[in-house]
Design a protein around this motif. Structure first.
Motif, PDB file in Angstrom:
ATOM      1  N   GLY A   1      53.652  50.235  70.823  1.00 52.73           N
ATOM      2  CA  GLY A   1      53.232  50.672  69.483  1.00 52.73           C
ATOM      3  C   GLY A   1      51.763  50.315  69.312  1.00 52.73           C
ATOM      4  O   GLY A   1      51.396  49.482  68.498  1.00 52.73           O
ATOM      5  N   GLU A   2      50.908  50.987  70.116  1.00 54.18           N
ATOM      6  CA  GLU A   2      49.477  50.636  70.101  1.00 54.18           C
ATOM      7  C   GLU A   2      48.685  51.696  69.348  1.00 54.18           C
ATOM      8  O   GLU A   2      48.898  52.892  69.540  1.00 54.18           O
ATOM      9  CB  GLU A   2      48.984  50.528  71.553  1.00 54.18           C
ATOM     10  CG  GLU A   2      48.006  49.426  71.782  1.00 54.18           C
ATOM     11  CD  GLU A   2      48.604  48.047  71.561  1.00 54.18           C
ATOM     12  OE1 GLU A   2      48.431  47.499  70.447  1.00 54.18           O
ATOM     13  OE2 GLU A   2      49.221  47.502  72.483  1.00 54.18           O
ATOM     14  N   HIS A   3      47.785  51.207  68.498  1.00 57.12           N
ATOM     15  CA  HIS A   3      46.960  52.080  67.645  1.00 57.12           C
ATOM     16  C   HIS A   3      47.828  52.907  66.691  1.00 57.12           C
ATOM     17  O   HIS A   3      47.475  54.016  66.329  1.00 57.12           O
ATOM     18  CB  HIS A   3      46.032  52.967  68.480  1.00 57.12           C
ATOM     19  CG  HIS A   3      44.939  52.169  69.145  1.00 57.12           C
ATOM     20  ND1 HIS A   3      43.766  51.836  68.500  1.00 57.12           N
ATOM     21  CD2 HIS A   3      44.882  51.595  70.368  1.00 57.12           C
ATOM     22  CE1 HIS A   3      43.013  51.113  69.316  1.00 57.12           C
ATOM     23  NE2 HIS A   3      43.675  50.936  70.459  1.00 57.12           N
TER      24      HIS A   3
ATOM     25  N   GLY B   1      44.239  46.758  61.670  1.00 55.65           N
ATOM     26  CA  GLY B   1      45.451  47.016  60.892  1.00 55.65           C
ATOM     27  C   GLY B   1      46.186  45.729  60.523  1.00 55.65           C
ATOM     28  O   GLY B   1      45.660  44.621  60.658  1.00 55.65           O
ATOM     29  N   ILE B   2      47.445  45.896  60.098  1.00 54.82           N
ATOM     30  CA  ILE B   2      48.227  44.770  59.574  1.00 54.82           C
ATOM     31  C   ILE B   2      48.990  44.021  60.667  1.00 54.82           C
ATOM     32  O   ILE B   2      49.471  42.913  60.461  1.00 54.82           O
ATOM     33  CB  ILE B   2      49.218  45.272  58.484  1.00 54.82           C
ATOM     34  CG1 ILE B   2      49.932  44.118  57.763  1.00 54.82           C
ATOM     35  CG2 ILE B   2      50.241  46.250  59.065  1.00 54.82           C
ATOM     36  CD1 ILE B   2      49.049  43.213  56.977  1.00 54.82           C
TER      37      ILE B   2
ATOM     38  N   GLY C   1      47.010  45.566  72.818  1.00 56.51           N
ATOM     39  CA  GLY C   1      45.889  45.339  71.901  1.00 56.51           C
ATOM     40  C   GLY C   1      44.978  46.554  71.835  1.00 56.51           C
ATOM     41  O   GLY C   1      45.361  47.667  72.213  1.00 56.51           O
ATOM     42  N   GLY C   2      43.759  46.327  71.371  1.00 53.64           N
ATOM     43  CA  GLY C   2      42.837  47.428  71.091  1.00 53.64           C
ATOM     44  C   GLY C   2      42.368  48.187  72.325  1.00 53.64           C
ATOM     45  O   GLY C   2      42.081  49.373  72.271  1.00 53.64           O
TER      46      GLY C   2
ATOM     47  N   ASP D   1      49.348  51.012  63.982  1.00 54.12           N
ATOM     48  CA  ASP D   1      49.457  50.265  62.707  1.00 54.12           C
ATOM     49  C   ASP D   1      48.585  50.871  61.617  1.00 54.12           C
ATOM     50  O   ASP D   1      49.019  51.040  60.483  1.00 54.12           O
ATOM     51  CB  ASP D   1      49.237  48.752  62.878  1.00 54.12           C
ATOM     52  CG  ASP D   1      47.876  48.323  63.384  1.00 54.12           C
ATOM     53  OD1 ASP D   1      47.065  49.184  63.798  1.00 54.12           O
ATOM     54  OD2 ASP D   1      47.598  47.103  63.366  1.00 54.12           O
ATOM     55  N   TYR D   2      47.357  51.276  61.971  1.00 56.07           N
ATOM     56  CA  TYR D   2      46.486  51.852  60.936  1.00 56.07           C
ATOM     57  C   TYR D   2      46.795  53.323  60.674  1.00 56.07           C
ATOM     58  O   TYR D   2      46.116  53.976  59.892  1.00 56.07           O
ATOM     59  CB  TYR D   2      45.004  51.646  61.285  1.00 56.07           C
ATOM     60  CG  TYR D   2      44.585  52.134  62.650  1.00 56.07           C
ATOM     61  CD1 TYR D   2      44.293  53.477  62.888  1.00 56.07           C
ATOM     62  CD2 TYR D   2      44.482  51.244  63.714  1.00 56.07           C
ATOM     63  CE1 TYR D   2      43.908  53.920  64.138  1.00 56.07           C
ATOM     64  CE2 TYR D   2      44.106  51.690  64.978  1.00 56.07           C
ATOM     65  CZ  TYR D   2      43.823  53.017  65.176  1.00 56.07           C
ATOM     66  OH  TYR D   2      43.442  53.450  66.423  1.00 56.07           O
TER      67      TYR D   2
HETATM   68  C1  GLA Z   1      43.714  45.540  67.429  1.00 53.60           C
HETATM   69  C2  GLA Z   1      43.892  45.510  65.923  1.00 53.60           C
HETATM   70  C3  GLA Z   1      45.334  45.855  65.525  1.00 53.60           C
HETATM   71  C4  GLA Z   1      45.812  47.125  66.210  1.00 53.60           C
HETATM   72  C5  GLA Z   1      45.513  47.066  67.707  1.00 53.60           C
HETATM   73  C6  GLA Z   1      45.837  48.358  68.410  1.00 53.60           C
HETATM   74  O1  GLA Z   1      44.431  44.496  68.023  1.00 53.60           O
HETATM   75  O2  GLA Z   1      43.575  44.229  65.410  1.00 53.60           O
HETATM   76  O3  GLA Z   1      45.442  45.967  64.118  1.00 53.60           O
HETATM   77  O4  GLA Z   1      45.234  48.253  65.616  1.00 53.60           O
HETATM   78  O5  GLA Z   1      44.143  46.779  67.967  1.00 53.60           O
HETATM   79  O6  GLA Z   1      47.203  48.590  68.385  1.00 53.60           O
END
Ligand code: GLA
Length: 384
Positions: free
Chosen positions: A32-34, A168-169, A334-335, A36-37
């Protein structure tokens, strides 16, 4: 390396009997990457690398902030907190104190001493661990009851508005709500969540590429803007669409002509990734680790080809993992643009897996990767 979290011994004694110690974990996102926003779904777990903070009350309105990891002692008056960031690491702490005061919490002065085990800039959410541990410490030491959902939202706001990162959250939410032995499926729109037990026959192994490319944050913001643009265009024909969360694969195919090739690829990733998270939930509940691993592999390919946030080192680490015995699935986490991969691995092979992937990556790049065999830890709280 098998991870054994230190009990923050230095923190326990820092302020003698008047001190209290709190910790908040870093996290790894399983899938579940990218999303959350985009109001979608994520499936992170809290890990046993944490940020600890010792706190002791003072008789004035001063915050005295120090860190074992970072240079520079900072004194700030709670009535005169800087309104904008300075670029110093203490921004995170000052941003939290300032947001709490603005939310109506009258904070007493305090001395804070911070020590973090979460590697910085490696995609394991060191900043959310710092923010949530500090927010929890300031509130609890002042005797306020804590609402973890509000705490997570406050930490996200500080990161977005004070520190200036548009994330994101997911990261503050898992730092607050993580549960030992469980991954957490979060609906980033409603903030409803479900805890999913990770079976003991599987281990999470995190492989750090030891690189972080410069473009990480600018590309992150660009991806967010691309998603917003895709929503704007799709909503001209689909008025119910408020975010990519509201778009089905069918809708996307039907309205493909509204989007440029790049925006279509970005939207494809998000729409399919949301489905993959829900598929991963079913697989985990059914104990189908092979199925879960296949979804991780698809997620990585989509992040590489459609979302274009991977890099050579991440792809290499995943390729190596995919040919190593005991792996169910591997992907960047992660990002992107560097940082870590997450690997779901058969428990009895985890140590060999960690060793072999480390050696092969070193052989190919000349870089020694940090490889962590994780325990899934609890969210923020006091250290007993
Ligand atoms: C970073 C952001 C998260 C999320 C990830 C990608 O870690 O802090 O909020 O968007 O990238 O899933």
């Amino acid at each position: 390396m098998e991870l054994v979290s230190t009990p923050f011994a230095g923190l326990q004694t820092r302020f003698g009997a008047s001190g209290r110690v709190y910790r908040a974990p870093g996290r790894v996102n399983l899938i579940g990457e990218h999303t959350d926003y985009n109001d979608g779904y994520v499936l992170p777990a809290a890990i046993n690398l944490a940020c600890g903070v010792a706190i002791a009350a003072r008789n004035d309105r001063i915050l005295h902030i120090q860190s074992a990891n970072m240079p520079g002692d900072v004194h700030v008056h709670l009535d005169r907190l800087p309104a904008v960031r300075t670029g110093h690491w203490s921004d995170y702490v000052i941003g939290i104190a300032s947001a709490l005061e603005q939310a109506g919490f009258k904070l007493p002065g305090a001395s804070l001493y911070i020590q973090s085990e979460v590697p910085l800039g490696s995609g394991l959410s060191s900043s959310a661990a710092l923010e949530t541990s500090v927010a929890y410490a300031l509130l609890d030491a002042a005797g306020y009851p804590i609402d973890l959902r509000k705490l997570a939202l406050l930490c996200q706001r500080v990161e977005n508005e004070y520190v200036g990162a548009r994330c994101g959250i997911m990261d503050p939410f898992i730092a607050c709500h993580g549960k030992g032995g469980h991954a957490l499926l979060l609906d980033c729109r409603s903030l409803d969540f479900r805890l999913l037990r990770v079976p003991p026959q599987a281990r999470l192994v995190i492989c750090n590429t030891m690189v972080k490319h410069e473009l990480a944050s600018s590309q992150y913001n660009l991806r967010r803007a691309e998603c917003e643009e895709a929503v704007r265009l799709l909503a001209t024909k689909l008025p119910c669409v408020r975010s990519l969360r509201d778009v089905s694969k069918r809708d996307l195919e039907d309205q493909r002509s509204l989007l440029t090739a790049t925006l279509y690829k970005r939207a494809c990733h998000v729409v399919e990734e949301n489905d993959r998270v829900l598929g991963a939930e079913s697989a985990l509940k059914a104990g189908n680790l092979t199925g879960f691993g296949e979804l991780m592999a698809q997620s990585h390919l989509s992040l590489k080809d459609n979302y274009e946030v991977s890099c050579r080192e991440l792809d290499l680490m995943v390729e190596i993992a995919n040919r190593t015995r005991g792996v169910y699935g591997a992907r960047m986490t992660g990002g992107g643009f560097g940082g870590c991969t997450v690997n779901l691995v058969r428990a009895e092979t985890a140590a060999d897996f960690a060793h072999q992937v480390g050696e092969a990556y070193y052989g190919a790049t000349g870089r020694h990767p940090d490889v962590y065999i994780c325990e899934i830890a609890e969210g923020v709280g006091p250290v007993s």
